[in-house]
Design an enzyme around this catalytic site. Structure first.
Site, short mmCIF file in Angstrom:
data_model
loop_
_atom_site.label_atom_id
_atom_site.label_comp_id
_atom_site.label_asym_id
_atom_site.label_seq_id
_atom_site.Cartn_x
_atom_site.Cartn_y
_atom_site.Cartn_z
CG HIS A 138 -2.22 -0.85 1.23
ND1 HIS A 138 -3.27 -0.36 0.44
CD2 HIS A 138 -2.50 -1.96 1.56
CE1 HIS A 138 -4.12 -1.49 0.56
NE2 HIS A 138 -3.68 -2.30 1.11
CE LYS A 189 -7.34 13.32 0.48
NZ LYS A 189 -7.47 12.12 -0.17
NE ARG A 190 -2.67 8.04 6.68
CZ ARG A 190 -1.37 8.14 6.24
NH1 ARG A 190 -0.42 8.48 6.71
NH2 ARG A 190 -1.40 7.42 4.84
CE LYS A 233 -3.11 10.03 3.03
NZ LYS A 233 -3.69 9.44 2.02
CB THR A 242 -11.10 4.32 -1.03
OG1 THR A 242 -10.56 4.48 0.34
CG2 THR A 242 -10.14 2.99 -1.29
CE LYS A 249 -14.75 5.30 0.76
NZ LYS A 249 -13.61 5.59 1.90
#
Length: 770
Positions: free
Chosen positions: A327, A511-512, A517, A619, A623
């Site tokens: 991952h 998100k985290r 990110k 993911t 969504k």
């Protein structure tokens, strides 16, 4: 009673009478949750779990981010409407159950993916069980205090745990060099959608083998009296405990070994047959969800050797049973253990790893000139990814670009040796939760419009595209989104005391919190818009609302600084009357699945800003796409596949491509960007402009981070991001054109169903039958 005879209303009424002797309308929320859960379990247990005779797969994961299960269980049982009517008849609402805390068994995309996979497998009639840890306090409960993240225990069991079925009779012992503990299994039933198929999520709680030291207690040495109990309890207390020192690393290793050893002991107790040992691979397949559970490979070999089999027999069996999902593309994120620490805590498992490493050297010395990169034990370190790649029969990435990167870079030494082991399995999401449950009005409209149940017949979604120029359909989609945004605004007003404009464009990044990110990139873009708006510019744009949510690891200073920066910026912007509410910023604390189910259906734009080549898949992007939010993001992870399916013209892609990052990162100097881009200079200089921001210490720290340690090339992509953000905001003014993009995204999303992903695993890796 047979399954057909047992109705939800009858079962819950009987349970209420037995447990509380009240009417449904008189129950507290806790009691309501208890009886609803008991009724759901009673209905599911009509098909009580039995170890299946056919082959099954076991999904080993450090986390399962299941969220709240009660409504999804009612949905999959086919009794959601019956339950809703019964509650309303008694002046109650199913929405009262939203007050029940989410299960705290996971935190990020890794855990949410695992939860989606379990639900998809059951809905497809496949035998797949999950194995992990029943954390007492999850990762942590996040609060924002003084603009900063603070961490508290996540007390998710405040309303009990009536869905968890304790299996004391199947408890096993797990042995460490300094202590032996008991692993108590709790089963959470996973029901397929309208098909009566039940699998299970088995999570282990750790208890001391020894009880309180009575002698120490009597001598008033209370620390010693409870020492063994507390040491055992710590193993399953928190998800991802701080591992910045040896004590934390030791606890992490205990966690990982604890649950895989317990799981393998339980699995072998159910299926092991001495007379048909060679048949084991026809009964079980084990999927390792990233490197956290990789120690299971060595533990399996140890357990088989304990049964009298040779190392070679056990090793050969492991290669047929175990598979590994990677991952991450970053080498530093791959699990590694100090050899001394590992051998002192798990000497028997260490001996097995030494045997595996010796076998690797013997086998590969003449096969590769990169042997040193393949070694499991190297430089007094145990490399768990190498253990997985050497033993596991299958290795997969989770998006096309990610799989390509691990083959040519992250795990290239292994791809050169075993190219046929590698494959891609692009991640997916369960449409039953992320459309039917989260956005029920859109789901019902699509089913009616397409004359098909779109979560049971995903290909029907493709037919939606023929309505791309139908103004009636586009206007209806606009109305549904507006109602979702209004509900979200009401929720935010109530919980955050922030007023958002339902007519504004909602840009959502949830998100985290991590540097790669790039929530910081978004915050800097907002800062640029703020500067220009204060000068009276950008008046042609619709009002803009930016919503963030996510947790930083407790010991991750840079990520916590980014959270402080976002919240400080939000306070300044939201209180600036000169803007006349044209720009709002909000950070929602304590992100979880239930909050995501409110945020995603209301989003207008999905912000996916990772530096190209760093996000394995994602993911959340799927969504948002399913619910009709175009992606505003980089060409990274599954964003690439989203754009390939829905078209770049229906999304907003910006920034460097992966090959440009690879070629330029070594020579990247953020100061060069600062000196040559007026946009970047404007933003960076504003961070130290006291006329804009007084006494904001975190702003100077952010400036220093950007100019001295911009590891994820934020400044390199900033100007491109700002231009794309402005284009998206401009496009939003034409609602019909916008909702055409929205419709095409939804119509193109069927590929991202986790049903498709799980079918690929079952067919190509696990060899499972429905």
């Amino acid at each position: 009673m047979t399954g057909d005879d047992m109705k939800f209303s009858e079962v819950i009424t009987e349970i209420i009478e037995q447990k509380y002797s009240k009417e449904l309308r008189e129950l507290s929320v806790r009691e309501l949750y208890d009886v609803t859960s008991c009724a759901v379990n009673a209905l599911m247990l009509q098909n009580e779990y039995r170890a299946p005779k056919k082959k099954r797969a076991a999904y080993f994961s450090a986390e399962f981010l299941v969220g709240s299960l009660i409504k999804s269980n009612l949905q999959n049982l086919g009794v959601f409407d019956e339950a809703k009517k019964l509650f309303e008849k008694n002046s109650r609402s199913l929405d009262e159950l939203d007050a029940v805390p989410d299960f705290a068994f996971g935190n990020g995309g890794l855990g949410r993916l695992a939860a989606c996979f379990l639900e998809s497998a059951a809905s497809l009639g496949l035998n797949l069980d999950g194995y992990g840890i029943r954390y007492d306090y999850g990762l942590f409960s996040q609060k924002i205090e003084g603009f900063r993240q603070t961490e508290y225990p996540d007390n998710w069991k405040t309303m009990g745990d009536p869905l968890g079925i304790r299996k004391e009779e199947e408890a096993v012992e797990v042995v460490f060099s300094d202590m032996t503990v008991r692993a108590i299994p709790y089963d959470y039933l996973v029901l397929g959608y309208n098909n009566q198929k039940i699998n299970r999520l088995r999570l282990y709680s750790c208890k001391s083998k020894e009880s309180v030291d009575f002698k120490a207690f009597e001598n008033h040495d209370f620390s010693k009296a409870f020492q063994k109990m507390n040491e055992a309890k710590a193993i399953t207390a928190f998800l991802y405990p701080n591992d910045s020192d040896d004590c934390g690393k030791r606890l992490r290793l205990r966690q990982q070994y604890f649950f895989v050893s317990a799981a393998l002991q339980n699995i072998l107790a159910e299926i092991y047959d001495e007379k048909h040992f060679e048949n084991l691979p026809n009964l079980i397949a084990v999927q390792l969800n990233d490197t956290h559970p990789t120690i299971a490979v060595a533990e399996f070999i140890r357990l088989i050797m304990k049964k009298g089999k040779s190392f070679e027999n056990a090793f050969s069996m492991a290669t047929e049973i175990f598979s590994y999902t990677n991952h991450t593309v970053m080498n530093e994120a791959l699990e590694k253990w100090n050899e001394r620490l590992f051998s002192s805590l798990l000497p028997e498992v260490y001996d097995v790893i030494k045997k595996i490493n010796a076998r690797l050297i013997s086998e590969l010395t003449k096969k590769t000139n990169r042997l040193d990169e393949c070694l499991i034990i190297r430089d007094e370190t145990i490399h768990m990814a190498n253990l997985a790649c050497y033993v596991c029969g299958h290795i997969n990435g989770v998006a096309k670009i990610h799989s390509s990167i691990i083959e040519k870079d992250t795990l290239s030494q292994w791809y050169e040796l075993y190219p046929l082991r590698f494959s891609n399995k692009t991640n997916g999401i369960t449409f039953r939760r992320w459309l039917a449950l989260s956005n029920s009005e859109l789901y019902e409209y699509l089913c009616k419009l397409l004359e098909n149940d779109v979560v049971n017949n995903l290909s029907a979604l493709e037919q939606l595209e023929k309505y791309a120029d139908d103004y009636g359909v586009l206007d209806h989609l606009d109305e549904i989104r507006h109602r979702n945004k209004k509900r979200l605004c009401e929720y935010i007003q109530k919980t955050e005391n922030v007023s958002l404009d339902c007519e504004s464009a909602f840009f959502v990044q949830i998100k985290r919190i991590h540097e790669y990110k790039r929530q910081l990139l978004c915050a800097l873009g907002i800062l640029y818009f703020y500067i220009r708006m204060k000068k009276g510019e950008f008046e042609e744009l619709v009002p803009l609302s930016f919503i963030f949510s996510g947790k930083s690891a407790s010991g991750y200073k840079e990520a916590k600084l980014i959270i402080e920066f976002i919240n400080t910026l939000a306070e300044k912007i939201n209180s600036d009357s000169m803007l006349n509410n044209r720009l709002k910023v909000l950070f929602i604390a304590d992100y979880n699945v239930s909050k995501a189910q409110k945020l995603i259906p209301a989003a207008d734009f999905s912000l996916q800003l990772s530096l190209a080549g760093t996000e394995a898949s994602g993911t959340g992007n799927m969504k948002f796409m399913l619910n009709g939010a175009p992606t505003l993001g980089t060409f990274d992870g599954a964003n690439i596949e989203i754009v390939n399916l829905a078209g770049e013209e229906n999304n907003y892609i910006f920034g460097l491509r992966e090959e440009e990052v690879s070629q330029g990162k070594e020579f990247y100097d953020p100061n060069d960007i600062y000196e040559t881009s007026d946009v970047v200079k404007t933003v960076v200089d504003a961070l130290s402009d006291e006329t804009l921001f007084e006494n904001c210490d975190c702003f100077e720290k952010i400036k220093s981070l950007l100019l001295n340690n911009d590891r994820y090339m934020v400044l390199a992509d900033l100007e491109s991001f700002i231009k794309t953000l402005k284009r998206a905001a401009n496009d939003y003014k034409d609602k019909r054109e916008y909702f055409k993009k929205s419709l095409i995204n939804t119509a193109s999303s069927a590929f991202f169903s986790s049903d498709r992903t799980i079918e690929e695993y079952a067919r190509e890796i696990w060899n499972l039958e429905k």
